[in-house]
Scaffold this motif. Structure first.
Motif, PDB file in Angstrom:
ATOM      1  N   SER A  62       0.822  -1.216   0.000  1.00  0.00           N
ATOM      2  CA  SER A  62       0.000   0.000   0.000  1.00  0.00           C
ATOM      3  C   SER A  62       0.849   1.257   0.000  1.00  0.00           C
ATOM      4  O   SER A  62       0.372   2.333  -0.398  1.00  0.00           O
ATOM      5  CB  SER A  62      -0.929   0.010   1.222  1.00  0.00           C
ATOM      6  OG  SER A  62      -0.183   0.223   2.420  1.00  0.00           O
ATOM      7  N   ARG A  63       2.100   1.134   0.434  1.00  0.00           N
ATOM      8  CA  ARG A  63       2.963   2.304   0.529  1.00  0.00           C
ATOM      9  C   ARG A  63       3.858   2.495  -0.693  1.00  0.00           C
ATOM     10  O   ARG A  63       4.728   3.370  -0.694  1.00  0.00           O
ATOM     11  CB  ARG A  63       3.806   2.197   1.801  1.00  0.00           C
ATOM     12  CG  ARG A  63       2.947   2.384   3.056  1.00  0.00           C
ATOM     13  CD  ARG A  63       3.708   2.157   4.336  1.00  0.00           C
ATOM     14  NE  ARG A  63       2.906   2.567   5.495  1.00  0.00           N
ATOM     15  CZ  ARG A  63       3.212   2.307   6.762  1.00  0.00           C
ATOM     16  NH1 ARG A  63       4.317   1.624   7.043  1.00  0.00           N
ATOM     17  NH2 ARG A  63       2.436   2.712   7.750  1.00  0.00           N
ATOM     18  N   LEU A  64       3.649   1.712  -1.734  1.00  0.00           N
ATOM     19  CA  LEU A  64       4.409   1.893  -2.971  1.00  0.00           C
ATOM     20  C   LEU A  64       3.965   3.186  -3.671  1.00  0.00           C
ATOM     21  O   LEU A  64       2.801   3.581  -3.582  1.00  0.00           O
ATOM     22  CB  LEU A  64       4.199   0.707  -3.907  1.00  0.00           C
ATOM     23  CG  LEU A  64       4.695  -0.657  -3.425  1.00  0.00           C
ATOM     24  CD1 LEU A  64       4.378  -1.726  -4.466  1.00  0.00           C
ATOM     25  CD2 LEU A  64       6.185  -0.634  -3.118  1.00  0.00           C
ATOM     26  N   THR A  65       4.874   3.795  -4.382  1.00  0.00           N
ATOM     27  CA  THR A  65       4.540   4.996  -5.164  1.00  0.00           C
ATOM     28  C   THR A  65       3.747   4.591  -6.406  1.00  0.00           C
ATOM     29  O   THR A  65       3.763   3.415  -6.811  1.00  0.00           O
ATOM     30  CB  THR A  65       5.819   5.721  -5.608  1.00  0.00           C
ATOM     31  OG1 THR A  65       6.521   4.883  -6.538  1.00  0.00           O
ATOM     32  CG2 THR A  65       6.718   6.037  -4.418  1.00  0.00           C
ATOM     33  N   PRO A  66       3.049   5.546  -7.037  1.00  0.00           N
ATOM     34  CA  PRO A  66       2.341   5.212  -8.285  1.00  0.00           C
ATOM     35  C   PRO A  66       3.261   4.607  -9.338  1.00  0.00           C
ATOM     36  O   PRO A  66       2.862   3.683 -10.058  1.00  0.00           O
ATOM     37  CB  PRO A  66       1.777   6.568  -8.728  1.00  0.00           C
ATOM     38  CG  PRO A  66       1.602   7.334  -7.456  1.00  0.00           C
ATOM     39  CD  PRO A  66       2.749   6.920  -6.591  1.00  0.00           C
ATOM     40  N   GLU A  67       4.487   5.094  -9.433  1.00  0.00           N
ATOM     41  CA  GLU A  67       5.433   4.536 -10.409  1.00  0.00           C
ATOM     42  C   GLU A  67       5.768   3.089 -10.070  1.00  0.00           C
ATOM     43  O   GLU A  67       5.853   2.237 -10.969  1.00  0.00           O
ATOM     44  CB  GLU A  67       6.720   5.368 -10.428  1.00  0.00           C
ATOM     45  CG  GLU A  67       6.557   6.751 -11.061  1.00  0.00           C
ATOM     46  CD  GLU A  67       7.863   7.515 -11.104  1.00  0.00           C
ATOM     47  OE1 GLU A  67       7.872   8.597 -11.702  1.00  0.00           O
ATOM     48  OE2 GLU A  67       8.871   7.020 -10.531  1.00  0.00           O
ATOM     49  N   GLU A  68       5.981   2.800  -8.800  1.00  0.00           N
ATOM     50  CA  GLU A  68       6.294   1.429  -8.384  1.00  0.00           C
ATOM     51  C   GLU A  68       5.109   0.506  -8.627  1.00  0.00           C
ATOM     52  O   GLU A  68       5.274  -0.641  -9.090  1.00  0.00           O
ATOM     53  CB  GLU A  68       6.694   1.416  -6.904  1.00  0.00           C
ATOM     54  CG  GLU A  68       8.052   2.044  -6.634  1.00  0.00           C
ATOM     55  CD  GLU A  68       8.334   2.187  -5.154  1.00  0.00           C
ATOM     56  OE1 GLU A  68       9.508   2.088  -4.775  1.00  0.00           O
ATOM     57  OE2 GLU A  68       7.380   2.414  -4.369  1.00  0.00           O
ATOM     58  N   ARG A  69       3.919   0.983  -8.332  1.00  0.00           N
ATOM     59  CA  ARG A  69       2.723   0.161  -8.563  1.00  0.00           C
ATOM     60  C   ARG A  69       2.578  -0.196 -10.039  1.00  0.00           C
ATOM     61  O   ARG A  69       2.175  -1.307 -10.387  1.00  0.00           O
ATOM     62  CB  ARG A  69       1.480   0.900  -8.077  1.00  0.00           C
ATOM     63  CG  ARG A  69       1.424   1.123  -6.574  1.00  0.00           C
ATOM     64  CD  ARG A  69       0.086   1.707  -6.149  1.00  0.00           C
ATOM     65  NE  ARG A  69       0.046   1.987  -4.722  1.00  0.00           N
ATOM     66  CZ  ARG A  69      -1.080   2.118  -4.022  1.00  0.00           C
ATOM     67  NH1 ARG A  69      -2.263   1.992  -4.627  1.00  0.00           N
ATOM     68  NH2 ARG A  69      -1.047   2.373  -2.725  1.00  0.00           N
ATOM     69  N   LEU A  91      -6.337  -6.179  -4.209  1.00  0.00           N
ATOM     70  CA  LEU A  91      -7.109  -5.094  -3.599  1.00  0.00           C
ATOM     71  C   LEU A  91      -6.647  -3.726  -4.093  1.00  0.00           C
ATOM     72  O   LEU A  91      -7.448  -2.794  -4.202  1.00  0.00           O
ATOM     73  CB  LEU A  91      -6.997  -5.160  -2.073  1.00  0.00           C
ATOM     74  CG  LEU A  91      -7.655  -6.359  -1.387  1.00  0.00           C
ATOM     75  CD1 LEU A  91      -7.338  -6.356   0.111  1.00  0.00           C
ATOM     76  CD2 LEU A  91      -9.170  -6.345  -1.603  1.00  0.00           C
ATOM     77  N   LEU A  92      -5.354  -3.610  -4.404  1.00  0.00           N
ATOM     78  CA  LEU A  92      -4.783  -2.325  -4.807  1.00  0.00           C
ATOM     79  C   LEU A  92      -4.648  -2.185  -6.317  1.00  0.00           C
ATOM     80  O   LEU A  92      -4.138  -1.176  -6.807  1.00  0.00           O
ATOM     81  CB  LEU A  92      -3.413  -2.149  -4.136  1.00  0.00           C
ATOM     82  CG  LEU A  92      -3.466  -2.034  -2.601  1.00  0.00           C
ATOM     83  CD1 LEU A  92      -2.077  -2.224  -1.998  1.00  0.00           C
ATOM     84  CD2 LEU A  92      -4.056  -0.697  -2.182  1.00  0.00           C
ATOM     85  N   GLY A  93      -5.093  -3.203  -7.065  1.00  0.00           N
ATOM     86  CA  GLY A  93      -5.061  -3.125  -8.522  1.00  0.00           C
ATOM     87  C   GLY A  93      -3.674  -3.206  -9.119  1.00  0.00           C
ATOM     88  O   GLY A  93      -3.366  -2.525 -10.108  1.00  0.00           O
ATOM     89  N   ILE A  94      -2.812  -4.057  -8.544  1.00  0.00           N
ATOM     90  CA  ILE A  94      -1.413  -4.164  -8.982  1.00  0.00           C
ATOM     91  C   ILE A  94      -1.149  -5.587  -9.472  1.00  0.00           C
ATOM     92  O   ILE A  94      -1.605  -6.559  -8.867  1.00  0.00           O
ATOM     93  CB  ILE A  94      -0.459  -3.826  -7.818  1.00  0.00           C
ATOM     94  CG1 ILE A  94      -0.723  -2.396  -7.308  1.00  0.00           C
ATOM     95  CG2 ILE A  94       0.997  -3.993  -8.214  1.00  0.00           C
ATOM     96  CD1 ILE A  94      -0.006  -2.071  -6.018  1.00  0.00           C
TER      97      ILE A  94
END
Length: 401
Positions: A62-69, A91-94
């Motif tokens: 959950s704490r990943l940046t948008p770029e990392e995701r 759950l986070l769409g990754i």
């Protein structure tokens, strides 16, 4: 000192609100009677995905940046961390990829795929899968979600400790199944910050116990080999973060045998109506091995419940044998009509149930007028098994030890 603090764990709890569940703390009357004081079971086997791993995985991802995701995540796991990562990513769409050791439990593999992860088998041990996951991360840019050696993972697992403090504020001892040490480290940091007088004990499988030697040498030391059915705690090398926390906050590390974990798993099914995997039974195994060694109230963590039904059947049979519920006998009887029927009648009158019978007629140890009978019996436990053997000897039978 460890890089993870109580504030980190409190922050992780806020992240997990509505994602993980506050697992129940169940009093165990049969264990309480055994140890002479209250024993509580912290039921992480009832957590989402069937183990505590969902806590740390979700906090980390959950704490990943948008770029990392956008690059996706990759993990290595024998199964429980895999499911935690797969659920969190879903759950986070990754997108998630998970490397598993060959022979990982089928239900864990299927559940991981069910949460949308791509599963790749690599190597015999978790360390082999970790190397493959690291290579995948280097080649693709996916973010490696380590199963235990990251501050966010430890903080997430530590939320279990916060719950324990609230549910059993008078506890004096905590027993935690331990592999890489993420759960043990997180619980120890939380518990020692809030209840510094509590003794925190990690429990490892004897065939995969990396912490005792590592602590003696003052650094993480890899095992040369591992041999345990407890895949959930089969980790051959502690992490840097988890090692530091265990060194600083944990009072003791003990080990339990395969037989002890089998007995504990069987007892939890029979007495607590709890299905756990072998790793999840390790803390209870420690209590069965040393019922007077721990100050009460004791909290034993049931860390996971993801077990293959086929393995469950094998472990239950193994546990019954370890508890003396199976008795294997070789008995010499006269080679006469009715000889076997008479022997079986005596066994039945002694209250034992016959599971298997086999004859041995050709042996230099037998007289010409004898036959050796191999019996596998079901008994009510070791005292009953001793009575069965005593009765047969009283009836004149020779039991070959």
């Amino acid at each position: 000192m460890s890089d993870v603090t109580l504030d980190d764990i409190e922050s992780a709890r806020a992240v997990l609100a509505g994602v993980s569940i506050n697992t129940p703390m169940e009093e165990s009357r049969w264990l309480s009677a055994l140890v002479g004081g209250p024993v509580w079971l912290k039921c992480e086997n009832l957590q989402r995905t069937g183990s505590f791993k969902a806590r740390g995985a979700y906090v980390r991802i959950s704490r990943l940046t948008p770029e990392e995701r956008a690059r996706g995540v990759v993990a290595a796991s024998a199964g429980n961390h895999a499911q935690g990562v797969a659920l969190a990513a879903q759950l986070l769409g990754i997108h998630s990829t998970v490397f598993m050791p060959e022979g990982a439990p089928i239900p864990k593999e299927k559940a991981t795929r069910g949460y949308g992860a791509e599963v790749v088998f690599e190597g015999r041990y978790l360390e082999d899968s970790l190397r493959a996951a690291g290579q995948h991360a280097a080649e693709t840019g996916a973010v490696l979600i380590h199963p235990f050696d990251h501050a966010d993972i430890v903080a997430g697992q530590g939320t279990c400790g916060l719950e324990m403090v609230e549910q059993a504020p008078d506890m004096r001892t905590v027993l935690v199944p331990t592999g890489g040490g993420g759960l043990l480290a997180g619980i120890a940091i939380a518990v020692k910050a809030l209840l510094p007088g509590v003794r925190v004990v990690g429990v490892q499988a004897k065939g995969a116990a990396a912490y005792p030697d590592s602590l003696r040498q003052g650094r993480p030391v890899a095992l040369s080999s591992m041999n345990t059915m407890a895949d959930g705690i089969a980790v051959g090398l502690p992490g840097e973060i988890t090692f530091a926390a265990v060194r600083d906050y944990v009072d003791d590390i003990i080990t339990v045998s395969e037989e002890s974990m089998s007995r504990a798993l069987l007892a939890l099914v029979e007495r607590a109506k709890m299905v756990v995997e072998p790793a999840g039974a390790a803390a209870v195994a420690a209590l069965l091995d040393q019922p007077t060694a721990f100050e009460t109230p004791v909290v034993a963590v049931l860390s996971g419940g993801n077990i293959d039904p086929l393995l469950l059947g094998k472990v239950i049979r193994h546990g019954m044998a370890a508890a003396g519920r199976y008795l294997n006998l070789r008995v010499n009887i006269p080679d006469l009509p009715g000889g076997l029927a008479k022997l079986l009648a005596e066994v039945g009158d002694a209250g034992a149930n016959v599971l298997e019978v086999a004859h041995e007629r050709i042996s230099p140890l037998l007289h010409l007028d004898e036959v050796e009978v191999h019996l596998q019996l079901e008994t009510r436990g070791e005292p009953h098994a001793a009575k069965v053997k005593s009765r047969l000897r009283e009836c004149g039978y020779t039991i070959v030890e």
